[in-house]
Design a protein around this motif. Sequence first.
Motif, PDB file in Angstrom:
ATOM      1  N   LEU A  28       0.820  -1.211   0.000  1.00 50.42           N
ATOM      2  CA  LEU A  28       0.000   0.000   0.000  1.00 50.42           C
ATOM      3  C   LEU A  28       0.855   1.263   0.000  1.00 50.42           C
ATOM      4  N   ASN A  29       1.979   1.205  -0.703  1.00 50.67           N
ATOM      5  CA  ASN A  29       2.846   2.386  -0.735  1.00 50.67           C
ATOM      6  C   ASN A  29       3.397   2.661  -2.132  1.00 50.67           C
ATOM      7  N   THR A  30       2.583   2.440  -3.153  1.00 49.82           N
ATOM      8  CA  THR A  30       3.014   2.748  -4.512  1.00 49.82           C
ATOM      9  C   THR A  30       3.233   4.243  -4.696  1.00 49.82           C
ATOM     10  N   GLY A  31       2.569   5.066  -3.896  1.00 47.37           N
ATOM     11  CA  GLY A  31       2.786   6.508  -3.961  1.00 47.37           C
ATOM     12  C   GLY A  31       4.204   6.910  -3.611  1.00 47.37           C
ATOM     13  N   SER A  32       4.958   6.005  -2.973  1.00 35.87           N
ATOM     14  CA  SER A  32       6.396   6.224  -2.749  1.00 35.87           C
ATOM     15  C   SER A  32       7.207   5.461  -3.783  1.00 35.87           C
ATOM     16  N   ALA A  33       6.936   4.161  -3.904  1.00 41.63           N
ATOM     17  CA  ALA A  33       7.601   3.327  -4.916  1.00 41.63           C
ATOM     18  C   ALA A  33       6.748   2.084  -5.115  1.00 41.63           C
ATOM     19  N   GLY A  34       6.415   1.797  -6.349  1.00 43.40           N
ATOM     20  CA  GLY A  34       5.554   0.668  -6.643  1.00 43.40           C
ATOM     21  C   GLY A  34       6.310  -0.640  -6.697  1.00 43.40           C
ATOM     22  N   PRO A  35       5.589  -1.759  -6.699  1.00 39.74           N
ATOM     23  CA  PRO A  35       6.242  -3.068  -6.842  1.00 39.74           C
ATOM     24  C   PRO A  35       6.823  -3.214  -8.251  1.00 39.74           C
ATOM     25  N   LEU A  36       8.023  -3.717  -8.321  1.00 37.50           N
ATOM     26  CA  LEU A  36       8.714  -3.834  -9.607  1.00 37.50           C
ATOM     27  C   LEU A  36       8.284  -5.120 -10.302  1.00 37.50           C
ATOM     28  N   PRO A  37       7.826  -5.052 -11.547  1.00 37.60           N
ATOM     29  CA  PRO A  37       7.462  -6.278 -12.260  1.00 37.60           C
ATOM     30  C   PRO A  37       8.657  -7.214 -12.439  1.00 37.60           C
ATOM     31  N   ARG A  38       8.381  -8.489 -12.314  1.00 43.69           N
ATOM     32  CA  ARG A  38       9.425  -9.495 -12.526  1.00 43.69           C
ATOM     33  C   ARG A  38      10.058  -9.317 -13.910  1.00 43.69           C
ATOM     34  N   GLU A  39       9.234  -9.039 -14.906  1.00 44.31           N
ATOM     35  CA  GLU A  39       9.707  -8.872 -16.277  1.00 44.31           C
ATOM     36  C   GLU A  39      10.673  -7.690 -16.381  1.00 44.31           C
ATOM     37  N   THR A  40      10.386  -6.619 -15.638  1.00 44.08           N
ATOM     38  CA  THR A  40      11.269  -5.449 -15.643  1.00 44.08           C
ATOM     39  C   THR A  40      12.615  -5.781 -15.030  1.00 44.08           C
ATOM     40  N   LEU A 226       4.060   3.994 -12.329  1.00 45.33           N
ATOM     41  CA  LEU A 226       4.525   3.346 -13.557  1.00 45.33           C
ATOM     42  C   LEU A 226       5.321   2.084 -13.262  1.00 45.33           C
ATOM     43  N   LEU A 227       5.585   1.819 -11.967  1.00 41.45           N
ATOM     44  CA  LEU A 227       6.220   0.577 -11.508  1.00 41.45           C
ATOM     45  C   LEU A 227       7.620   0.382 -12.069  1.00 41.45           C
ATOM     46  N   GLY A 228       8.304   1.471 -12.371  1.00 41.40           N
ATOM     47  CA  GLY A 228       9.639   1.385 -12.938  1.00 41.40           C
ATOM     48  C   GLY A 228      10.731   1.522 -11.882  1.00 41.40           C
ATOM     49  N   PRO A 229      11.976   1.635 -12.322  1.00 41.97           N
ATOM     50  CA  PRO A 229      13.109   1.732 -11.405  1.00 41.97           C
ATOM     51  C   PRO A 229      13.266   3.142 -10.836  1.00 41.97           C
ATOM     52  N   GLU A 230      14.032   3.217  -9.784  1.00 45.03           N
ATOM     53  CA  GLU A 230      14.395   4.517  -9.204  1.00 45.03           C
ATOM     54  C   GLU A 230      15.324   5.258 -10.170  1.00 45.03           C
ATOM     55  N   GLY A 231      15.387   6.562 -10.013  1.00 47.20           N
ATOM     56  CA  GLY A 231      16.338   7.358 -10.779  1.00 47.20           C
ATOM     57  C   GLY A 231      15.943   7.635 -12.201  1.00 47.20           C
ATOM     58  N   MET A 232      14.670   7.412 -12.535  1.00 52.41           N
ATOM     59  CA  MET A 232      14.181   7.694 -13.886  1.00 52.41           C
ATOM     60  C   MET A 232      12.845   8.424 -13.805  1.00 52.41           C
ATOM     61  N   GLY A 233      12.575   9.200 -14.841  1.00 49.68           N
ATOM     62  CA  GLY A 233      11.305   9.902 -14.960  1.00 49.68           C
ATOM     63  C   GLY A 233      11.177  10.416 -16.380  1.00 49.68           C
ATOM     64  N   ALA A 234      10.175  11.237 -16.588  1.00 47.07           N
ATOM     65  CA  ALA A 234       9.972  11.813 -17.920  1.00 47.07           C
ATOM     66  C   ALA A 234       9.237  13.133 -17.782  1.00 47.07           C
ATOM     67  N   VAL A 235       9.355  13.946 -18.810  1.00 47.44           N
ATOM     68  CA  VAL A 235       8.638  15.214 -18.845  1.00 47.44           C
ATOM     69  C   VAL A 235       8.003  15.381 -20.221  1.00 47.44           C
ATOM     70  N   VAL A 369      -1.507   8.879   8.377  1.00 47.24           N
ATOM     71  CA  VAL A 369      -0.966   7.741   7.636  1.00 47.24           C
ATOM     72  C   VAL A 369      -1.545   7.783   6.228  1.00 47.24           C
ATOM     73  N   ARG A 370      -0.731   7.429   5.240  1.00 47.05           N
ATOM     74  CA  ARG A 370      -1.200   7.409   3.857  1.00 47.05           C
ATOM     75  C   ARG A 370      -1.057   6.014   3.270  1.00 47.05           C
ATOM     76  N   VAL A 371      -2.097   5.589   2.539  1.00 46.27           N
ATOM     77  CA  VAL A 371      -2.028   4.328   1.804  1.00 46.27           C
ATOM     78  C   VAL A 371      -2.264   4.605   0.327  1.00 46.27           C
ATOM     79  N   SER A 372      -1.652   3.789  -0.506  1.00 43.20           N
ATOM     80  CA  SER A 372      -1.782   3.887  -1.958  1.00 43.20           C
ATOM     81  C   SER A 372      -2.411   2.588  -2.447  1.00 43.20           C
ATOM     82  N   ILE A 373      -3.557   2.699  -3.098  1.00 41.62           N
ATOM     83  CA  ILE A 373      -4.280   1.510  -3.540  1.00 41.62           C
ATOM     84  C   ILE A 373      -3.974   1.260  -5.014  1.00 41.62           C
ATOM     85  N   GLY A 374      -3.485   0.056  -5.322  1.00 43.77           N
ATOM     86  CA  GLY A 374      -3.128  -0.282  -6.694  1.00 43.77           C
ATOM     87  C   GLY A 374      -4.072  -1.301  -7.303  1.00 43.77           C
TER      88      GLY A 374
END
Length: 414
Positions: A28-40, A226-235, A369-374
């Motif tokens: 419940l914390n994707t708002g900080s960092a989401g679960p990383l897909p196995r494929e990724t 977007l469930l991606g890695p740290e240190g990346m983003g886009a504009v 407390v904050r929760v993120s629902i995915g």
Amino acid sequence: MVSPFLPDDEKVAAIRHGLPATAAGIYLNTGSAGPLPRETALAMAEAAEWEVTIGRGNPDFFPLKFQRFDEARAAVAAVLTVDLDTVALTHSTTDGMNIGSWGVDWRPGMRAVTSSLEHPGGLGALYVARDRFGVDLAIVDVGDGSDDGATVAAFDAAITSATKLVSISHVAWSTGTVLPVARIAEIARSRGALVVVDGAQSAGAMPVDPVGIGADVYAVPAQKWLLGPEGMGAVWVRRESLEVVARTFAGLLSFETVDERGTGLPWPAARRFEAGNFHDPSVVGMARSCGWLSMYVGLDWAYTRAGRLARSAADLLAAIPGVELVTPRHRMATLITFRVAGWPPERVFEELSHRVVAITRTIADLNAVRVSIGFFNTDDEIRRFCDAVAELAAHTPETLPPRPGLTILGQTAE
């Protein structure tokens, strides 16, 4: 894509298998960092192994690297439903917000307008502009953001003819409020101001339309929804605003003089904002996660499911005596912030972690407390989580014996 003809529970099971972290607790914390897909993770490992065994200096590496950049931009463009050449890679949402904020050639007396719900990543450049250039920084107090009319009226009053920039979040990181960006942007653009939007808590969590809401710049991270890695983003930069922003930001960095192929031509469209180098496996990971969401999960399905689960969680929490929802139910997306009467948020965080292995976070400024629902969460997880909150609310920290954390291989699992 997971077959749309599968029963929902089978589709969710397949998706959760592809997100191993969902088996480690109630995520419940994707708002900080989401679960990383196995494929990724596998794609990133393969890219890293290529660098180790073939070498980053190999001539074949550079064409491959640029191809991976193209794939990442295209994957983000598909999520944002925008044109490919209006997207640039960044290292974070803050990078993107800085590009927009420094797209103005600031002078004393100019004004920047933002809200009281903004993240430090968006505020930092505005404080620097204020302190370094004498910019008039107006921070509009919008409370919890639940009253659209009051929020729009407050921005209407603050956006003057001297306003050159309006910076605002699509979804407030602290309260989870979906702000009326389109109505605010309409006012700002009519008065000649750039509109820079923080999409950290929206892109990948809900449908987004940067063009339709009137943004000039829209910044997103990889590691959250977007469930991606740290240190990346886009504009994303609106096509009609590219030259305006580039004259200040890209011009200052002198990135318009040559492209990576050494032709001496200007960098095309938004790519002129790509400052510095990128970790290639992370570029691969961002592209793969976005592609996994779009082509395997299905964005429309993900948005619908996450929204339903979030509303269900909000309703269950609101029905618990002693629980106060900070997030306005009628203006929410997938973040829920709440308080439990008599309980410090740190204790709530700790007890929920120990009792149902819930992965949450605290919002210190709101004492909440904050929760993120995915989309990957289940109804059963939501019920178990809310039952645990109800157990806390029925007691005090003094009357409810604390539950110790699990000890795994000599380490305490929080």
